[in-house]
Design an enzyme around this catalytic site. Structure first.
Site, PDB file in Angstrom:
ATOM      1  N   ASP A  11      27.120 -13.989 -48.924  1.00 41.48           N
ATOM      2  CA  ASP A  11      26.971 -15.562 -49.457  1.00 41.48           C
ATOM      3  C   ASP A  11      26.631 -15.206 -50.755  1.00 41.48           C
ATOM      4  O   ASP A  11      25.500 -15.867 -51.365  1.00 41.48           O
ATOM      5  CB  ASP A  11      25.743 -16.198 -48.700  1.00 41.48           C
ATOM      6  CG  ASP A  11      24.533 -15.385 -48.693  1.00 41.48           C
ATOM      7  OD1 ASP A  11      23.379 -16.125 -48.976  1.00 41.48           O
ATOM      8  OD2 ASP A  11      24.437 -14.186 -48.901  1.00 41.48           O
ATOM      9  N   HIS A 249      17.751  -7.890 -53.059  1.00 36.10           N
ATOM     10  CA  HIS A 249      17.509  -7.518 -51.723  1.00 36.10           C
ATOM     11  C   HIS A 249      18.942  -6.831 -51.190  1.00 36.10           C
ATOM     12  O   HIS A 249      18.864  -5.676 -50.745  1.00 36.10           O
ATOM     13  CB  HIS A 249      17.494  -8.671 -50.807  1.00 36.10           C
ATOM     14  CG  HIS A 249      16.258  -9.533 -51.453  1.00 36.10           C
ATOM     15  ND1 HIS A 249      15.022  -9.251 -51.093  1.00 36.10           N
ATOM     16  CD2 HIS A 249      15.995 -10.578 -52.429  1.00 36.10           C
ATOM     17  CE1 HIS A 249      13.967 -10.074 -51.380  1.00 36.10           C
ATOM     18  NE2 HIS A 249      14.817 -10.951 -52.562  1.00 36.10           N
TER      19      HIS A 249
END
Ligand code: RIB
Ligand code: CA
Length: 334
Positions: A11, A249
């Site tokens: 995403d 991340h």
């Protein structure tokens, strides 16, 4: 050496972008395709941003459009989920960076069909790196669980045992679609190794302002692009977390997939995800020490070798020579 066949479900998202840049350049990976999912931004943005990255690297693979909303909303016939993390990734989802799109990179099939057909073509050989909400994976296992059991491994950036970033107890990807998370780990986790790369380990590896300045100074055009892209993200972490840098991340999830020796303190445990509480939505309930003998369905690294991680970032993104320069400069400052 046979390349590792990989699908990246994503995403983008600034940290997704750096993870995809690493994967597209790594010689040991055969990235078969990207699949987009609504998460950081709506599906139009995440699909186009994935396409921008494939165009940037002149890749011959495609991005396949995936879920427009979380699992339960889709079942309820709700429309596209709008922006959820524009305040973290910027209006476009890639900070202030504008990149062109070559329309040829848009795949004709949808993400679910692409994932299932690819696994059928290469049973037991395909790894899935999930960098966003796991809605697409839940839809795949709902449609064809037996085929999904043929996936080799799944590395999912998301969740947390002791940390949250969308709430005190929930990480964004797993908060976005907790039903999909619980379906994935309970139905597939006992059959396919699923690695949960959660906030407990990602927050140990802050990409700091020195690292970013080094990328800009020594990383050539790509380093300059990443430096610009990361400014919006750093600004968020400066104000939200008080960090002098940012937690990339998804890049840690990708580096840890490529080099699993990076991880330390790996637990094989049971993970459930709360999907029936407003307050605790997306919380991971983890029997980390197997006190309750619930069925083990997740591999959870709780720490990593951060020096190794940062050196690999520089090597994978910019090459071994640049990584050696990085090591020397870090050593000169210690
Ligand atoms: O919580 C961090 C995760 O949520 C990352 O994957 C980021 O890109 C967002 O998707
Ligand atoms: Ca992401």
């Amino acid at each position: 050496m046979t390349k590792r066949k990989v699908i990246i479900d994503t995403d983008p998202g600034i940290d997704d972008a750096l993870a995809i840049m690493a994967a597209l350049q790594h010689p040991d990976l055969d990235v078969l395709g990207l699949t987009s999912v609504a998460g950081n931004k709506g599906i139009h943005f995440t699909t186009d941003n994935a396409a921008r990255l494939l165009t940037l690297f002149e890749s011959d693979i495609k991005v396949y459009r995936g879920a427009t909303n979380d699992y339960l909303s889709l079942k309820a016939g709700k429309g596209e989920r709008a922006d959820e993390a524009g305040f973290v990734h910027g209006a476009s989802g890639l900070g202030s960076v504008e990149l062109p799109i070559d329309p040829v990179v848009h795949g004709e099939r949808g993400a679910i069909d692409f994932i299932l057909e690819t696994i059928k073509a290469y049973p037991g050989e395909v790894d899935i790196i999930a960098l966003g909400p796991v809605t697409n994976l839940a839809l795949c296992l709902e449609k064809d669980l037996e085929t999904m059991k043929q996936v080799r491994t799944i590395h999912s950036m998301g969740g947390g045992v002791h940390r949250g970033n969308r709430s005190p107890v929930a990480e964004f990807n797993y908060w976005f679609d907790p039903t999909a998370v619980d379906m994935l780990y309970t139905q597939l986790g006992p059959h396919v190794p699923i690695w949960m790369i959660g906030l407990d380990v990602t927050h140990q590896g802050i990409t700091d302002l020195n690292d970013l300045t080094f990328m800009k100074m020594a990383g050539g055009e790509l380093g300059e692009l990443i430096f610009e892209m990361m400014q919006f993200y750093v600004n968020t972490y400066w104000h939200q977390n008080g960090y002098m840098g940012a937690v990339v991340h998804d890049l840690m999830a990708m580096i840890g997939y490529i080099y699993p020796e990076m991880y330390q303190e790996i637990h094989h445990a049971n993970l459930r995800c709360v999907n029936d509480s407003v307050l605790a939505k997306g919380q991971c309930i983890v029997d980390l020490h197997n006190q309750f003998n619930w069925e083990k369905n997740a591999y959870i690294p709780m720490s990593a070798n951060i020096r190794f991680y940062k050196e690999k970032i520089m090597a994978v993104l910019f090459g071994e020579e640049v990584a050696e320069d990085y090591k020397k400069r870090v050593k000169s400052m210690s």
